[in-house]
Design a protein around this motif. Structure first.
Motif, PDB file in Angstrom:
ATOM      1  N   ILE A 293     -15.849   7.278  12.000  1.00  0.00           N
ATOM      2  CA  ILE A 293     -14.504   6.687  12.019  1.00  0.00           C
ATOM      3  C   ILE A 293     -14.460   5.375  11.261  1.00  0.00           C
ATOM      4  O   ILE A 293     -13.385   4.909  10.870  1.00  0.00           O
ATOM      5  N   GLU A 294     -15.612   4.735  11.025  1.00  0.00           N
ATOM      6  CA  GLU A 294     -15.666   3.484  10.268  1.00  0.00           C
ATOM      7  C   GLU A 294     -15.802   3.727   8.779  1.00  0.00           C
ATOM      8  O   GLU A 294     -15.737   2.781   7.990  1.00  0.00           O
ATOM      9  N   GLY A 295     -16.035   4.988   8.382  1.00  0.00           N
ATOM     10  CA  GLY A 295     -16.171   5.294   6.968  1.00  0.00           C
ATOM     11  C   GLY A 295     -17.606   5.319   6.494  1.00  0.00           C
ATOM     12  O   GLY A 295     -17.848   5.348   5.286  1.00  0.00           O
ATOM     13  N   ARG A 296     -18.593   5.396   7.396  1.00  0.00           N
ATOM     14  CA  ARG A 296     -19.999   5.446   7.006  1.00  0.00           C
ATOM     15  C   ARG A 296     -20.431   6.916   6.867  1.00  0.00           C
ATOM     16  O   ARG A 296     -19.995   7.784   7.615  1.00  0.00           O
ATOM     17  N   VAL A 297     -21.338   7.149   5.953  1.00  0.00           N
ATOM     18  CA  VAL A 297     -21.820   8.491   5.657  1.00  0.00           C
ATOM     19  C   VAL A 297     -22.767   8.951   6.764  1.00  0.00           C
ATOM     20  O   VAL A 297     -23.726   8.249   7.086  1.00  0.00           O
TER      21      VAL A 297
ATOM     22  N   ALA B 118     -23.420  16.645  -3.263  1.00  0.00           N
ATOM     23  CA  ALA B 118     -23.201  15.191  -3.274  1.00  0.00           C
ATOM     24  C   ALA B 118     -24.357  14.473  -3.964  1.00  0.00           C
ATOM     25  O   ALA B 118     -24.157  13.529  -4.724  1.00  0.00           O
ATOM     26  N   GLU B 119     -25.583  14.965  -3.697  1.00  0.00           N
ATOM     27  CA  GLU B 119     -26.744  14.351  -4.353  1.00  0.00           C
ATOM     28  C   GLU B 119     -26.691  14.556  -5.864  1.00  0.00           C
ATOM     29  O   GLU B 119     -27.003  13.652  -6.641  1.00  0.00           O
ATOM     30  N   GLY B 120     -26.247  15.785  -6.296  1.00  0.00           N
ATOM     31  CA  GLY B 120     -26.189  16.053  -7.724  1.00  0.00           C
ATOM     32  C   GLY B 120     -25.101  15.266  -8.422  1.00  0.00           C
ATOM     33  O   GLY B 120     -25.275  14.833  -9.562  1.00  0.00           O
ATOM     34  N   ILE B 121     -23.950  15.070  -7.767  1.00  0.00           N
ATOM     35  CA  ILE B 121     -22.823  14.396  -8.414  1.00  0.00           C
ATOM     36  C   ILE B 121     -22.998  12.876  -8.383  1.00  0.00           C
ATOM     37  O   ILE B 121     -22.788  12.193  -9.397  1.00  0.00           O
ATOM     38  N   ASN B 122     -23.368  12.322  -7.214  1.00  0.00           N
ATOM     39  CA  ASN B 122     -23.458  10.867  -7.078  1.00  0.00           C
ATOM     40  C   ASN B 122     -24.831  10.308  -7.443  1.00  0.00           C
ATOM     41  O   ASN B 122     -24.962   9.110  -7.721  1.00  0.00           O
ATOM     42  N   GLY B 123     -25.879  11.137  -7.368  1.00  0.00           N
ATOM     43  CA  GLY B 123     -27.208  10.685  -7.760  1.00  0.00           C
ATOM     44  C   GLY B 123     -28.023  10.094  -6.629  1.00  0.00           C
ATOM     45  O   GLY B 123     -29.177   9.701  -6.859  1.00  0.00           O
ATOM     46  N   TYR B 124     -27.483  10.003  -5.419  1.00  0.00           N
ATOM     47  CA  TYR B 124     -28.210   9.426  -4.289  1.00  0.00           C
ATOM     48  C   TYR B 124     -28.843  10.531  -3.461  1.00  0.00           C
ATOM     49  O   TYR B 124     -28.237  11.578  -3.225  1.00  0.00           O
ATOM     50  N   ARG B 125     -30.086  10.276  -2.972  1.00  0.00           N
ATOM     51  CA  ARG B 125     -30.705  11.178  -2.017  1.00  0.00           C
ATOM     52  C   ARG B 125     -30.116  10.922  -0.640  1.00  0.00           C
ATOM     53  O   ARG B 125     -29.517   9.885  -0.382  1.00  0.00           O
ATOM     54  N   GLU B 126     -30.307  11.888   0.256  1.00  0.00           N
ATOM     55  CA  GLU B 126     -29.714  11.774   1.586  1.00  0.00           C
ATOM     56  C   GLU B 126     -30.252  10.564   2.338  1.00  0.00           C
ATOM     57  O   GLU B 126     -29.486   9.836   2.977  1.00  0.00           O
ATOM     58  N   ASP B 127     -31.553  10.299   2.234  1.00  0.00           N
ATOM     59  CA  ASP B 127     -32.143   9.172   2.969  1.00  0.00           C
ATOM     60  C   ASP B 127     -31.704   7.828   2.408  1.00  0.00           C
ATOM     61  O   ASP B 127     -31.821   6.800   3.071  1.00  0.00           O
ATOM     62  N   GLU B 128     -31.168   7.839   1.170  1.00  0.00           N
ATOM     63  CA  GLU B 128     -30.715   6.583   0.563  1.00  0.00           C
ATOM     64  C   GLU B 128     -29.292   6.239   0.943  1.00  0.00           C
ATOM     65  O   GLU B 128     -28.920   5.053   0.905  1.00  0.00           O
TER      66      GLU B 128
END
Length: 646
Positions: A159-163, A170-180
């Protein structure tokens, strides 16, 4: 037997089954009392409703028989706990129903040491188990679907907007790994100017209020590059309407945006080129208008001259056509006029000696018979003639002459009758005495034509005679130009004879000398009354027939399929003019390849006054393949006048 029931100490007096009777009746759970011997001692009605067995069936068998074979060991292990404890024991297992299926049951069992009885409350968990498995299966499939989507970034926000979740897309488009990225705020992906303006918070707020938010704008990848994104934020709420978080789906639309920008730029460039080209075309159009104006005047003048030329050409064509028809008619008229006079002269010249011979044959026969009777009297009264008379009688074969001479006279009479009929048919055919329009018997004209053509119809060499089938209807007298109508009959029947002769010749080549396969050439002539004002003449043959191409040109002047020298191609053309133009009738042809041909002549019973293309009553067509003189010579063969074989 449950051996553990005698090993543990008692803790007090349990309630009897009579004290539990009201609960047995009203409980929604299955209640039961089980003895140490492994049988039910008492059960409530819920057991029958759940498992489908009757009370007597359940009480008559050990209750462990109802447990699924794979769950029996677990059930016994749970019950073995009563050997060391008096606390109630809970466990789950599968229990067999009357229809052979199994249901999941939750057991809550308590032991009464004094009475050596087990008291149990059992609840049906089957529907809950199935619902839980279905929910787990659905969640598992959804999880697999989301995880395997690579073209879309799908992740969850609190509800605060955190992932709180991150898929491969999402990893392919944004470039971030899940743990990051787990635990980072969604503004992590927005450009600095959007973060400064509070755009991420506004989007989440609108999604929470409305339920959904969609936007196309720039986003930032892990390497700092920007890309165009289509983002959809959906608010997630529980069954009470309380906000639980957000689901966000992001798609990279950079290529589409670049294509749109390129298209817009191309459109802009095209507009400039169009403007420039339009200015050039306007100038060119101005010049063309002047040229068109001048050309229109020239075209108008040209069309006027072409129209005049077309009219002149059409007039010339009509004149040429009339000239050709007139030329054909004149040639044919002159030719047939002379031939008609020749036929009439021949008929007249033959008629005189034939009349003389025909008229004297009866007297000659009577004179001979008188002389023969006289000779018989001499033989009767003078049976012994002189030697000289006897020798002369034997030399001349008097007996044979006496028997054969009557036959000879009869043969001469037949020949004279035949010549007389031919002469009469020639006179009737040409209708010298009926050149105008008269009411005639149409059948006589057909019969006269057949008589003239008799030599072509009869047997010749190995060729069989052509059979003529006549089916005459009850046709009244027809007002017509009889001589000219006979020309039509002559032409069509002659063509039919040619057609069947071609079939006979072709058939003889194919079959050789096999007599049993001889063809049967036929010409069939029918007449009938069509209605009160019209009659029809139908002339059909079983000849070679004709193709559609030949039929289309059948009545054209000078068109013929016969060899050179056998036909001029005028016969059917003139026949068409006689029937259609002279008599106001119809001349039709029905034919197909190798299926024979039928000509249909339809003429009115009474004629109206019409201008004929030719007034010559002797106009016998020249395309029948044989001249009238040839027919006359063939129709008076010497074989018909020979003496009987001696």
């Amino acid at each position: 037997m449950l051996t553990f029931l005698t090993t543990a100490p008692s803790t007090g007096s349990p309630k009897t089954s009579r004290d539990l009777d009201p609960f047995f009746t009203l409980s929604l759970d299955m209640l039961c009392v089980m003895g140490g011997d492994g049988y039910f001692k008492e059960i409530n009605p819920r057991w029958e409703q759940t498992l489908g067995f009757t009370d007597s069936e359940l009480l008559a068998q050990p209750w462990m028989n109802l447990i699924h074979p794979k769950d029996k060991d677990l059930t016994l292990t749970q019950l073995q706990q009563f050997a060391t404890t008096t606390a109630p024991v809970s466990f789950k297992n599968r229990c067999r129903c009357a229809d052979g299926s199994y249901k999941w049951l939750l057991w809550n069992v308590s032991l009464n040491w004094e009475e050596q009885l087990l008291y149990a409350v059992v609840r049906d968990l089957t529907e809950r188990k199935q619902s839980k498995e279905a929910l787990w299966d659905s969640e598992e499939r959804f999880h697999c679907l989301v995880e395997n989507v690579k073209d879309y970034a799908i992740y969850m926000l609190d509800i605060e907007g955190r992932v709180i979740s991150w898929n491969q897309g999402a990893e392919g488009i944004n470039g971030y790994r899940e743990d990051e990225i787990i635990g980072e705020h969604v503004s992590y992906f927005y450009p600095p100017e959007d973060v400064a303006s509070g755009k991420p918070e506004r989007e989440l707020k609108e999604a929470a209020e409305v339920g959904r938010f969609q936007d196309e704008s720039y986003r930032i990848r892990r390497d700092g590059s920007r890309f165009w994104a289509n983002a959809v934020i959906t608010a997630l709420r529980d069954k009470n309407g309380k906000l639980r978080g957000f689901a966000k789906v992001v798609r990279d639309i950079t290529e589409r945006k670049l294509a749109q920008e390129a298209l817009q730029q191309a459109h802009h460039n095209l507009e400039k080129r169009v403007e420039k080209r339009t200015a050039e075309l306007l100038e060119t159009n101005k010049r063309l208008r002047q040229e068109i104006k001048e050309r229109k005047y020239a075209e108008k003048e040209l069309k006027r001259r072409e129209s005049q030329l077309q009219k002149q050409t059409e007039q010339l064509q009509r004149t040429l056509q009339k000239l050709q028809q007139t030329q054909v008619q004149l040639i044919q008229s002159e030719k047939m006029s002379s031939l008609g006079q020749l036929v009439a002269g021949i008929a007249h010249e033959i008629n005189n000696p034939v009349t003389f011979i025909h008229g004297n044959l009866s007297y000659a026969e009577q004179y001979f018979q008188d002389m023969l009777d006289l000779l018989k009297l001499y033989q009767h009264y003078y049976p012994q003639p002189p030697k000289e008379i006897e020798i002369k009688s034997e030399g001349i074969e008097f007996d044979f002459i006496a028997s054969d001479l009557p036959k000879l006279l009869t043969s001469m009479q037949v020949g004279a009758d035949r010549i007389y009929q031919i002469v009469r048919s020639l006179r009737n055919f040409s209708h010298l005495d009926r050149a105008g329009k008269k009411a005639v018997n149409i059948h006589e004209g057909i019969d006269n034509t057949l008589l003239i053509l008799q030599n072509r119809l009869k047997h010749k060499g190995n060729r069989r005679s052509i059979e003529v089938i006549k089916e005459y209807g009850n046709v009244p007298l027809v007002e017509c130009y009889a001589g000219e109508l006979n020309q039509v009959f002559m032409n069509i029947i002659s063509n039919g004879i040619d057609a069947v002769e071609d079939v006979i010749g072709k058939g003889e080549e194919e079959r050789g000398n096999k007599e049993e396969k001889k063809l049967s050439p036929k010409i069939k002539i029918r007449t009938k009354v069509i209605n009160d004002n019209w009659i029809g003449v139908y002339i059909a043959d079983n000849g070679i027939g004709m193709s559609e191409t030949v039929k289309q040109r059948l009545f054209d002047p000078f068109f013929t399929t016969k060899p050179i020298g056998k036909g001029t191609g005028l016969g059917l053309s003139i026949s068409y003019q006689i029937v259609v133009e002279k008599h106001g009738g119809h001349l039709k042809c029905i034919s197909s390849q190798n299926q024979g041909t039928e000509f249909i002549i339809e003429i009115p019973l009474k004629q109206v006054s019409q201008e004929c293309y030719c007034q010559n009553p002797y106009q016998i067509q020249g395309g029948i393949g044989r001249g009238i003189v040839d027919i006359i010579m063939e129709e008076i063969p010497t074989s018909d006048l020979q003496l009987p074989n001696s």
